[in-house]
Design a protein around this motif. Structure first.
Motif, PDB file in Angstrom:
ATOM      1  N   ASP A 235       0.806  -1.224   0.000  1.00  0.00           N
ATOM      2  CA  ASP A 235       0.000   0.000   0.000  1.00  0.00           C
ATOM      3  C   ASP A 235       0.840   1.277   0.000  1.00  0.00           C
ATOM      4  O   ASP A 235       0.303   2.369  -0.177  1.00  0.00           O
ATOM      5  CB  ASP A 235      -0.933   0.009   1.221  1.00  0.00           C
ATOM      6  N   TYR A 236       2.146   1.146   0.180  1.00  0.00           N
ATOM      7  CA  TYR A 236       3.012   2.331   0.231  1.00  0.00           C
ATOM      8  C   TYR A 236       3.602   2.686  -1.134  1.00  0.00           C
ATOM      9  O   TYR A 236       4.299   3.687  -1.263  1.00  0.00           O
ATOM     10  CB  TYR A 236       4.142   2.115   1.242  1.00  0.00           C
ATOM     11  N   GLY A 237       3.352   1.857  -2.143  1.00  0.00           N
ATOM     12  CA  GLY A 237       3.816   2.167  -3.490  1.00  0.00           C
ATOM     13  C   GLY A 237       5.318   2.205  -3.641  1.00  0.00           C
ATOM     14  O   GLY A 237       5.846   3.005  -4.423  1.00  0.00           O
ATOM     15  N   GLU A 238       6.020   1.331  -2.934  1.00  0.00           N
ATOM     16  CA  GLU A 238       7.474   1.399  -2.911  1.00  0.00           C
ATOM     17  C   GLU A 238       8.152   0.428  -3.881  1.00  0.00           C
ATOM     18  O   GLU A 238       9.370   0.301  -3.861  1.00  0.00           O
ATOM     19  CB  GLU A 238       7.983   1.168  -1.492  1.00  0.00           C
ATOM     20  N   TYR A 239       7.377  -0.252  -4.734  1.00  0.00           N
ATOM     21  CA  TYR A 239       7.969  -1.256  -5.615  1.00  0.00           C
ATOM     22  C   TYR A 239       8.010  -0.813  -7.075  1.00  0.00           C
ATOM     23  O   TYR A 239       8.224  -1.633  -7.964  1.00  0.00           O
ATOM     24  CB  TYR A 239       7.222  -2.580  -5.470  1.00  0.00           C
ATOM     25  N   ILE A 240       7.769   0.480  -7.313  1.00  0.00           N
ATOM     26  CA  ILE A 240       7.898   1.012  -8.665  1.00  0.00           C
ATOM     27  C   ILE A 240       8.649   2.335  -8.601  1.00  0.00           C
ATOM     28  O   ILE A 240       8.857   2.903  -7.527  1.00  0.00           O
ATOM     29  CB  ILE A 240       6.525   1.214  -9.356  1.00  0.00           C
ATOM     30  N   TRP A 242       8.504   6.172  -9.340  1.00  0.00           N
ATOM     31  CA  TRP A 242       7.514   7.233  -9.532  1.00  0.00           C
ATOM     32  C   TRP A 242       8.132   8.410 -10.273  1.00  0.00           C
ATOM     33  O   TRP A 242       9.337   8.676 -10.151  1.00  0.00           O
ATOM     34  CB  TRP A 242       6.965   7.680  -8.183  1.00  0.00           C
ATOM     35  N   LYS A 243       7.299   9.146 -10.995  1.00  0.00           N
ATOM     36  CA  LYS A 243       7.771  10.324 -11.729  1.00  0.00           C
ATOM     37  C   LYS A 243       8.225  11.422 -10.780  1.00  0.00           C
ATOM     38  O   LYS A 243       9.112  12.221 -11.108  1.00  0.00           O
ATOM     39  CB  LYS A 243       6.664  10.841 -12.649  1.00  0.00           C
ATOM     40  N   SER A 244       7.601  11.463  -9.601  1.00  0.00           N
ATOM     41  CA  SER A 244       7.965  12.484  -8.622  1.00  0.00           C
ATOM     42  C   SER A 244       7.539  12.023  -7.244  1.00  0.00           C
ATOM     43  O   SER A 244       6.698  11.111  -7.103  1.00  0.00           O
ATOM     44  CB  SER A 244       7.277  13.815  -8.944  1.00  0.00           C
ATOM     45  N   ALA A 245       8.086  12.655  -6.230  1.00  0.00           N
ATOM     46  CA  ALA A 245       7.693  12.347  -4.855  1.00  0.00           C
ATOM     47  C   ALA A 245       6.227  12.689  -4.636  1.00  0.00           C
ATOM     48  O   ALA A 245       5.523  11.993  -3.897  1.00  0.00           O
ATOM     49  CB  ALA A 245       8.583  13.108  -3.881  1.00  0.00           C
ATOM     50  N   ALA A 247       3.787  12.477  -6.842  1.00  0.00           N
ATOM     51  CA  ALA A 247       2.947  11.435  -7.431  1.00  0.00           C
ATOM     52  C   ALA A 247       2.825  10.242  -6.476  1.00  0.00           C
ATOM     53  O   ALA A 247       1.738   9.668  -6.314  1.00  0.00           O
ATOM     54  CB  ALA A 247       3.525  10.989  -8.767  1.00  0.00           C
ATOM     55  N   LYS A 248       3.928   9.886  -5.845  1.00  0.00           N
ATOM     56  CA  LYS A 248       3.904   8.789  -4.887  1.00  0.00           C
ATOM     57  C   LYS A 248       3.053   9.153  -3.677  1.00  0.00           C
ATOM     58  O   LYS A 248       2.238   8.342  -3.204  1.00  0.00           O
ATOM     59  CB  LYS A 248       5.325   8.452  -4.442  1.00  0.00           C
ATOM     60  N   ASP A 249       3.231  10.372  -3.160  1.00  0.00           N
ATOM     61  CA  ASP A 249       2.457  10.816  -1.998  1.00  0.00           C
ATOM     62  C   ASP A 249       0.963  10.880  -2.310  1.00  0.00           C
ATOM     63  O   ASP A 249       0.124  10.500  -1.482  1.00  0.00           O
ATOM     64  CB  ASP A 249       2.949  12.183  -1.522  1.00  0.00           C
ATOM     65  N   ASP A 250       0.622  11.355  -3.501  1.00  0.00           N
ATOM     66  CA  ASP A 250      -0.788  11.441  -3.895  1.00  0.00           C
ATOM     67  C   ASP A 250      -1.404  10.049  -3.993  1.00  0.00           C
ATOM     68  O   ASP A 250      -2.558   9.839  -3.593  1.00  0.00           O
ATOM     69  CB  ASP A 250      -0.922  12.164  -5.239  1.00  0.00           C
ATOM     70  N   ASN A 251      -0.633   9.105  -4.516  1.00  0.00           N
ATOM     71  CA  ASN A 251      -1.135   7.738  -4.622  1.00  0.00           C
ATOM     72  C   ASN A 251      -1.359   7.135  -3.240  1.00  0.00           C
ATOM     73  O   ASN A 251      -2.368   6.454  -2.992  1.00  0.00           O
ATOM     74  CB  ASN A 251      -0.149   6.872  -5.407  1.00  0.00           C
TER      75      ASN A 251
END
Length: 410
Positions: A235-240, A242-245, A247-251
């Motif tokens: 759920d933390y999106g740490e396995y891809i 990201w285009k920007s920090a 984008a990761k935070d928004d996800n």
């Protein structure tokens, strides 16, 4: 580049021995040529598909298909390779004896391959081949309701007989069959439990993976004592990449909001008291904490102002948290609910008699109920699937735990 060359070398080694088994069974030229062409095409497709993996996207239906095909093709061939390589060791040993000891006897120095060995190899290879096909076609949606009674001498009287439904590891981005998922939701609702708890991994990576399934999971009925959840490592999106920090935070923010959208209270290193009659229990929910994964879980923060004598149920996605922090914790967490392992989605289970999976070589607690020092952890086998698009032996699970006051009878 080196790792791809190494992978190709290993696959070619496996292919060489698998072909030896096939060639021992038939000498028909068209059959041998067809086998080689099909094997080459499959190898090229698998290698090409893996080279196209996009780390900015993560797992897709295509990567699921490729992983399933890789296992389907090469696990049986690995079995063949082991059988044929073992025969080569035998042939080498016999050849040495013939050369050095039986040199005066008119016999071949290096014995020819035996058709019987290849037949045995193909028979054994058929077991994982058929199992993997079953796992993809049927096993991944073969939901099982597993019921477990857990006894506690200090359980508040009002909670004697209290029932909890647990689900874990939804991995909604892998789903492709609405009918089967709706069936699983019906199973959840049929349990008529007092409370439902979801122990993490709502998606593989992206919040959007859950959007097609929001209406389906909103069908989970309201439970008298609530619907609660925690986060898992995915759920933390740490396995891809990201285009920007941002984008990761928004996800991540969108993933947390998914729990609200399916009417679950997401617990982020916090606790809540569940009251019934004259008694109460503390439900504690921590963020992911794994020995080899993200460690965002904060037991101290989640348990502030709780007393040792308070009866506590802890939701923590990764069972290694229980092993390394929870089971010896002075605050005394009576029951921990986890998931994460999926039982590797492959194993053998004969309820009450035998349980095996590769997961047990990674996690001390990997499926079912475990107890130490009078404290328990239950590891759910997972609702969904990830990487391999199937399940063999370790079926998707809906857990129903009944809390009972007293000691378990011997």
């Amino acid at each position: 580049m080196v790792r791809w060359l190494l992978l190709i070398a290993v696959l070619l080694f496996i292919e060489f021995y698998a072909f030896q088994a096939f060639r021992t069974l038939t000498k028909l030229r068209w059959a041998l040529l067809s086998y080689q062409v099909i094997s080459l095409l499959l190898l090229v497709f698998i290698v090409y598909s893996f080279t196209q993996f996009d780390r900015s996207v993560g797992q897709t239906k295509q990567t699921l298909f490729t992983m399933g095909l890789l296992l389907l093709v090469y696990v049986p061939k690995i079995v063949l390779m082991l059988i044929m390589f073992g025969e080569d060791i035998y042939r080498l040993f016999r050849g040495g004896i013939n050369y050095f000891i039986n040199a005066d006897i008119d016999t071949s120095v290096f014995p020819t391959r035996r058709k019987f060995v290849s037949q045995v190899g193909f028979g054994l290879a058929a077991i994982p081949f058929l199992s993997l096909i079953y796992g993809i076609a049927i096993g991944r949606y073969n939901f099982k309701v597993l019921k477990q009674t857990v006894y506690f001498p200090d359980l508040p009287d009002a909670f004697d007989g209290f029932k909890i439904t647990q689900i874990s590891d939804v991995h909604s981005g892998s789903f492709d069959n609405p009918e089967k998922i709706n069936y699983a939701i019906d199973l959840i609702n049929e349990q008529d439990s007092d409370m439902i708890l979801f122990t993490g991994d709502i998606v593989n990576t992206h919040a959007t993976e859950m959007h097609p399934w929001l209406e389906t999971f909103n069908r989970i009925r309201k439970h008298d004592f609530g619907k609660y959840s925690v986060l898992g490592n995915h759920d933390y999106g740490e396995y891809i990449d990201w285009k920007s920090a941002k984008a990761k935070d928004d996800n991540f923010a969108a993933i947390k909001d998914l729990h609200r959208q399916i009417d679950f209270k997401l617990m982020l290193n916090e606790h809540a008291f569940i009251e019934k009659g004259n008694g109460r229990i503390a439900l504690v929910g921590v963020e992911n904490w794994g020995k080899n994964f993200k460690q965002a879980g904060d037991l101290h923060k989640a348990s502030q102002n709780l007393k040792k004598e308070d009866f506590k149920i802890l939701m923590s996605h990764d069972p290694s948290h229980w092993e390394y922090e929870v089971k010896n914790h002075p605050t005394n967490y009576h029951l921990t609910l986890a998931g994460h392992t999926h039982g590797m989605q492959f194993g053998i289970e004969i309820p009450g008699y035998f349980k095996w999976s590769l997961a047990q070589y990674v996690y001390k607690q990997w499926a079912g109920l475990y107890e130490e020092f009078g404290r328990y952890v239950y590891v759910n086998r997972g609702f969904g699937y990830h990487a391999y698009p199937g399940r063999v032996g370790i079926m998707p699970e809906i857990t129903v735990l009944e809390l009972k006051k007293g000691q378990k009878l011997a």
